[in-house]
Design a protein around this motif. Structure first.
Motif, PDB file in Angstrom:
ATOM      1  N   GLN A  50       0.814  -1.239  -0.026  1.00  0.00           N
ATOM      2  CA  GLN A  50      -0.060   0.034   0.122  1.00  0.00           C
ATOM      3  C   GLN A  50       0.832   1.394  -0.017  1.00  0.00           C
ATOM      4  O   GLN A  50       0.234   2.329  -0.370  1.00  0.00           O
ATOM      5  CB  GLN A  50      -1.010   0.136   1.275  1.00  0.00           C
ATOM      6  CG  GLN A  50      -1.976  -1.140   1.424  1.00  0.00           C
ATOM      7  CD  GLN A  50      -2.691  -0.989   2.443  1.00  0.00           C
ATOM      8  OE1 GLN A  50      -2.971   0.168   3.177  1.00  0.00           O
ATOM      9  NE2 GLN A  50      -2.985  -2.300   3.144  1.00  0.00           N
ATOM     10  N   GLY A  51       2.163   1.139   0.466  1.00  0.00           N
ATOM     11  CA  GLY A  51       2.982   2.282   0.364  1.00  0.00           C
ATOM     12  C   GLY A  51       2.644   3.301   1.881  1.00  0.00           C
ATOM     13  O   GLY A  51       2.122   2.607   2.639  1.00  0.00           O
ATOM     14  N   GLU A  52       2.766   4.503   1.681  1.00  0.00           N
ATOM     15  CA  GLU A  52       2.374   5.186   2.726  1.00  0.00           C
ATOM     16  C   GLU A  52       1.076   5.572   3.142  1.00  0.00           C
ATOM     17  O   GLU A  52       0.479   5.799   4.206  1.00  0.00           O
ATOM     18  CB  GLU A  52       2.891   6.928   2.391  1.00  0.00           C
ATOM     19  CG  GLU A  52       4.575   6.789   2.127  1.00  0.00           C
ATOM     20  CD  GLU A  52       5.262   6.759   3.653  1.00  0.00           C
ATOM     21  OE1 GLU A  52       4.560   6.976   4.562  1.00  0.00           O
ATOM     22  OE2 GLU A  52       6.451   6.459   3.502  1.00  0.00           O
ATOM     23  N   SER A  53       0.094   5.040   2.104  1.00  0.00           N
ATOM     24  CA  SER A  53      -1.438   5.486   2.407  1.00  0.00           C
ATOM     25  C   SER A  53      -1.941   4.296   3.435  1.00  0.00           C
ATOM     26  O   SER A  53      -2.959   4.533   3.948  1.00  0.00           O
ATOM     27  CB  SER A  53      -2.187   5.074   1.174  1.00  0.00           C
ATOM     28  OG  SER A  53      -1.938   3.817   0.729  1.00  0.00           O
ATOM     29  N   ARG A  55      -1.002   4.615   6.342  1.00  0.00           N
ATOM     30  CA  ARG A  55      -1.075   5.599   7.491  1.00  0.00           C
ATOM     31  C   ARG A  55      -2.579   5.981   7.707  1.00  0.00           C
ATOM     32  O   ARG A  55      -3.103   6.486   8.846  1.00  0.00           O
ATOM     33  CB  ARG A  55      -0.228   6.705   7.457  1.00  0.00           C
ATOM     34  CG  ARG A  55       1.143   6.362   7.292  1.00  0.00           C
ATOM     35  CD  ARG A  55       2.207   7.291   7.380  1.00  0.00           C
ATOM     36  NE  ARG A  55       3.411   7.046   6.842  1.00  0.00           N
ATOM     37  CZ  ARG A  55       4.195   6.202   7.941  1.00  0.00           C
ATOM     38  NH1 ARG A  55       3.857   5.960   8.887  1.00  0.00           N
ATOM     39  NH2 ARG A  55       5.480   5.988   7.161  1.00  0.00           N
ATOM     40  N   ILE A  56      -3.383   5.817   6.549  1.00  0.00           N
ATOM     41  CA  ILE A  56      -4.774   6.254   6.675  1.00  0.00           C
ATOM     42  C   ILE A  56      -5.588   5.148   7.590  1.00  0.00           C
ATOM     43  O   ILE A  56      -6.383   5.400   8.395  1.00  0.00           O
ATOM     44  CB  ILE A  56      -5.633   6.296   5.281  1.00  0.00           C
ATOM     45  CG1 ILE A  56      -4.787   7.698   4.539  1.00  0.00           C
ATOM     46  CG2 ILE A  56      -7.005   6.491   5.441  1.00  0.00           C
ATOM     47  CD1 ILE A  56      -5.282   7.550   3.056  1.00  0.00           C
ATOM     48  N   TYR A  58      -4.763   3.839  10.521  1.00  0.00           N
ATOM     49  CA  TYR A  58      -4.707   4.019  11.880  1.00  0.00           C
ATOM     50  C   TYR A  58      -5.671   5.195  12.260  1.00  0.00           C
ATOM     51  O   TYR A  58      -6.172   5.238  13.437  1.00  0.00           O
ATOM     52  CB  TYR A  58      -3.264   4.984  12.021  1.00  0.00           C
ATOM     53  CG  TYR A  58      -2.261   3.909  11.664  1.00  0.00           C
ATOM     54  CD1 TYR A  58      -2.218   2.623  12.159  1.00  0.00           C
ATOM     55  CD2 TYR A  58      -1.140   4.371  10.912  1.00  0.00           C
ATOM     56  CE1 TYR A  58      -0.852   1.813  11.973  1.00  0.00           C
ATOM     57  CE2 TYR A  58      -0.257   3.518  10.456  1.00  0.00           C
ATOM     58  CZ  TYR A  58      -0.048   2.325  11.171  1.00  0.00           C
ATOM     59  OH  TYR A  58       1.028   1.362  10.812  1.00  0.00           O
ATOM     60  N   ILE A  59      -6.226   5.796  11.222  1.00  0.00           N
ATOM     61  CA  ILE A  59      -7.345   6.571  11.723  1.00  0.00           C
ATOM     62  C   ILE A  59      -8.963   6.126  11.325  1.00  0.00           C
ATOM     63  O   ILE A  59      -9.676   6.220  11.761  1.00  0.00           O
ATOM     64  CB  ILE A  59      -7.467   8.370  11.289  1.00  0.00           C
ATOM     65  CG1 ILE A  59      -7.041   8.226   9.557  1.00  0.00           C
ATOM     66  CG2 ILE A  59      -6.458   8.908  11.835  1.00  0.00           C
ATOM     67  CD1 ILE A  59      -7.056   9.628   9.165  1.00  0.00           C
ATOM     68  N   VAL A 106     -16.190   9.617   9.693  1.00  0.00           N
ATOM     69  CA  VAL A 106     -14.916   9.583   9.695  1.00  0.00           C
ATOM     70  C   VAL A 106     -14.272   8.292   8.719  1.00  0.00           C
ATOM     71  O   VAL A 106     -13.767   8.376   8.069  1.00  0.00           O
ATOM     72  CB  VAL A 106     -14.200   9.721  10.962  1.00  0.00           C
ATOM     73  CG1 VAL A 106     -12.637   9.230  10.880  1.00  0.00           C
ATOM     74  CG2 VAL A 106     -14.453  11.042  11.759  1.00  0.00           C
ATOM     75  N   LEU A 109     -15.432   8.480   4.939  1.00  0.00           N
ATOM     76  CA  LEU A 109     -14.639   9.635   4.311  1.00  0.00           C
ATOM     77  C   LEU A 109     -13.276   8.949   4.210  1.00  0.00           C
ATOM     78  O   LEU A 109     -12.673   9.154   3.290  1.00  0.00           O
ATOM     79  CB  LEU A 109     -14.859  10.940   4.824  1.00  0.00           C
ATOM     80  CG  LEU A 109     -16.050  11.618   4.603  1.00  0.00           C
ATOM     81  CD1 LEU A 109     -16.272  12.777   5.651  1.00  0.00           C
ATOM     82  CD2 LEU A 109     -16.500  11.748   3.267  1.00  0.00           C
ATOM     83  N   THR A 110     -12.656   8.481   5.470  1.00  0.00           N
ATOM     84  CA  THR A 110     -11.230   8.195   5.223  1.00  0.00           C
ATOM     85  C   THR A 110     -11.253   6.949   4.563  1.00  0.00           C
ATOM     86  O   THR A 110     -10.106   6.840   3.812  1.00  0.00           O
ATOM     87  CB  THR A 110     -10.720   7.876   6.768  1.00  0.00           C
ATOM     88  OG1 THR A 110     -11.530   7.053   7.260  1.00  0.00           O
ATOM     89  CG2 THR A 110     -10.459   9.283   7.625  1.00  0.00           C
ATOM     90  N   LEU A 113     -10.887   8.056   1.104  1.00  0.00           N
ATOM     91  CA  LEU A 113      -9.830   8.661   0.596  1.00  0.00           C
ATOM     92  C   LEU A 113      -8.596   7.686   0.503  1.00  0.00           C
ATOM     93  O   LEU A 113      -7.617   7.673  -0.096  1.00  0.00           O
ATOM     94  CB  LEU A 113      -9.193   9.785   1.848  1.00  0.00           C
ATOM     95  CG  LEU A 113     -10.023  10.902   1.659  1.00  0.00           C
ATOM     96  CD1 LEU A 113      -9.996  11.717   2.816  1.00  0.00           C
ATOM     97  CD2 LEU A 113      -9.399  11.709   0.421  1.00  0.00           C
ATOM     98  N   ARG A 116      -9.164   5.454  -3.069  1.00  0.00           N
ATOM     99  CA  ARG A 116      -8.741   5.956  -4.440  1.00  0.00           C
ATOM    100  C   ARG A 116      -7.479   5.532  -4.689  1.00  0.00           C
ATOM    101  O   ARG A 116      -7.179   5.127  -5.951  1.00  0.00           O
ATOM    102  CB  ARG A 116      -9.152   7.737  -4.341  1.00  0.00           C
ATOM    103  CG  ARG A 116      -8.668   8.091  -5.535  1.00  0.00           C
ATOM    104  CD  ARG A 116      -9.712   7.971  -6.714  1.00  0.00           C
ATOM    105  NE  ARG A 116      -9.530   8.692  -7.824  1.00  0.00           N
ATOM    106  CZ  ARG A 116      -8.754   7.950  -9.034  1.00  0.00           C
ATOM    107  NH1 ARG A 116      -8.353   6.870  -8.668  1.00  0.00           N
ATOM    108  NH2 ARG A 116      -8.706   8.521 -10.060  1.00  0.00           N
ATOM    109  N   PRO A 117      -6.388   5.611  -3.897  1.00  0.00           N
ATOM    110  CA  PRO A 117      -5.197   5.340  -4.268  1.00  0.00           C
ATOM    111  C   PRO A 117      -4.932   3.730  -4.423  1.00  0.00           C
ATOM    112  O   PRO A 117      -4.205   3.148  -4.970  1.00  0.00           O
ATOM    113  CB  PRO A 117      -4.089   5.955  -3.240  1.00  0.00           C
ATOM    114  CG  PRO A 117      -4.932   6.399  -2.137  1.00  0.00           C
ATOM    115  CD  PRO A 117      -6.306   6.415  -2.613  1.00  0.00           C
ATOM    116  N   TRP A 122     -13.300   5.983  -5.500  1.00  0.00           N
ATOM    117  CA  TRP A 122     -13.604   6.639  -4.231  1.00  0.00           C
ATOM    118  C   TRP A 122     -14.571   5.609  -3.669  1.00  0.00           C
ATOM    119  O   TRP A 122     -14.683   5.621  -2.454  1.00  0.00           O
ATOM    120  CB  TRP A 122     -14.243   7.932  -4.521  1.00  0.00           C
ATOM    121  CG  TRP A 122     -13.243   8.855  -5.309  1.00  0.00           C
ATOM    122  CD1 TRP A 122     -13.381   9.298  -6.544  1.00  0.00           C
ATOM    123  CD2 TRP A 122     -12.182   9.734  -4.598  1.00  0.00           C
ATOM    124  NE1 TRP A 122     -12.245   9.994  -6.667  1.00  0.00           N
ATOM    125  CE2 TRP A 122     -11.756  10.446  -5.504  1.00  0.00           C
ATOM    126  CE3 TRP A 122     -11.895   9.888  -3.508  1.00  0.00           C
ATOM    127  CZ2 TRP A 122     -10.643  11.431  -5.232  1.00  0.00           C
ATOM    128  CZ3 TRP A 122     -10.960  10.788  -3.010  1.00  0.00           C
ATOM    129  CH2 TRP A 122     -10.134  11.397  -4.148  1.00  0.00           C
TER     130      TRP A 122
END
Lengths: 248, 47
Positions: A50-53, A55-56, A58-59, A106, A109-110, A113, A116-117, A122
């Protein structure tokens, strides 16, 4: 445990306990979020796929847990209203609904987000995403029902029934990834074990603790506010009836 | 694809929603506390 809840049946006792607990809970929430965000954004490594994404997550994941947990708590409170007639049960239901709606928003929406990547879209109308959207709409329905009925007793009973009926959606959300073919991945964290590397699991659990503490803090604060609102309404009614008696 | 804008947007959305709820709940709590204190004070004056 039951004796503890029974002891809170006195709103004055509950208000005193809430006033004492709130500063400590707020402090613990801030600490947990500070540690969780540092671990999630600085310490945790990027995922090899997933790469850096990642980090989403965690929320997003704790928001999903709390969205389901909040409706479960509201369902227990609904039983408290209908079966045990606990005087604070409907106050808890009324206070929890906007908090649950916020966590669900939350989560949606997260998730979008992140999708998408990761997925290239979406939104997809698969079982998990759709059932969480239904959960969000049910939170809005509960909040609308509270406002639609003037008599607080009738509103509490109607909301309790709606909450218990809506609880059917909780296992649907949880097991949707197993019952249907969905784009959403299955559970990585179960009672029997975890498929997540400890370097990513630790920030996830600390963030989940932060979300849980935030939920309890907001719930107590909003219950306390609702009790004050009801007391003010009673005082206004007494004053109005006194005035009416004086004019007759 | 550059993932940074999605990460920033996700955290910003979370802060706005949860931060907004915290601020609104706190403001409501303080307002009701003030109203209750004012009502109690006016009742004491009436006595």
């Amino acid at each position: 445990m039951l004796r503890f809840f029974a002891s809170l049946a006195n709103p004055t006792r509950f208000a005193g306990l809430a006033d004492r607990l709130l500063p400590w809970l707020a402090g613990a929430t801030a600490l947990a979020f500070a540690a969780g965000l540092y671990m999630a954004l600085v310490i945790a490594p990027a995922d090899y796929q997933q790469g850096e994404s990642v980090r989403i997550m965690y929320i997003h994941v704790p928001a999903a847990w709390l969205a389901l947990g909040c409706w479960t708590a509201m369902s227990v409170a609904a039983l408290g209203t209908l079966v045990w007639r606990h005087p604070l049960a409907d106050v808890a239901q009324q206070a929890a609904a906007p908090v649950g709606a916020a966590f669900t928003a939350v989560c949606l929406l997260t998730g979008s987000l992140w999708g998408r990547p990761a997925w290239g879209t979406w939104w997809v109308w698969d079982a998990r995403l759709t059932s969480v959207l239904v959960l969000f709409l049910m939170y809005l329905g509960v909040m609308a029902l509270w406002r639609a009925i003037d008599d607080p007793g009738r509103a509490a009973r109607a909301v309790a029934i709606l909450t218990l009926v809506g609880f059917v959606n909780v296992p649907i959300v949880k097991f949707s990834v197993e019952w249907w073919f969905t784009l959403h991945q299955g559970a990585s964290l179960t009672i029997s074990g975890s498929a997540i590397d400890p370097a990513m699991l630790r920030p996830l659990l600390v963030m989940a603790l932060g979300y849980l503490l935030l939920f309890v803090t907001l719930l107590l604060m909003r219950m306390r506010t609702e009790l004050m609102r009801r007391r003010l309404r009673r005082m206004a009614l007494v004053a109005a009836s006194g005035l009416a008696a004086g004019t007759i | 694809m550059n993932q940074l804008p999605f990460i920033v947007a996700a955290y910003a959305v979370t802060v706005v929603i949860l931060g907004g709820l915290v601020l609104a709940s706190w403001a409501d709590f303080r307002r009701h506390k003030r109203l209750l204190a004012a009502r109690a004070a006016s009742r004491d004056d009436a006595r």
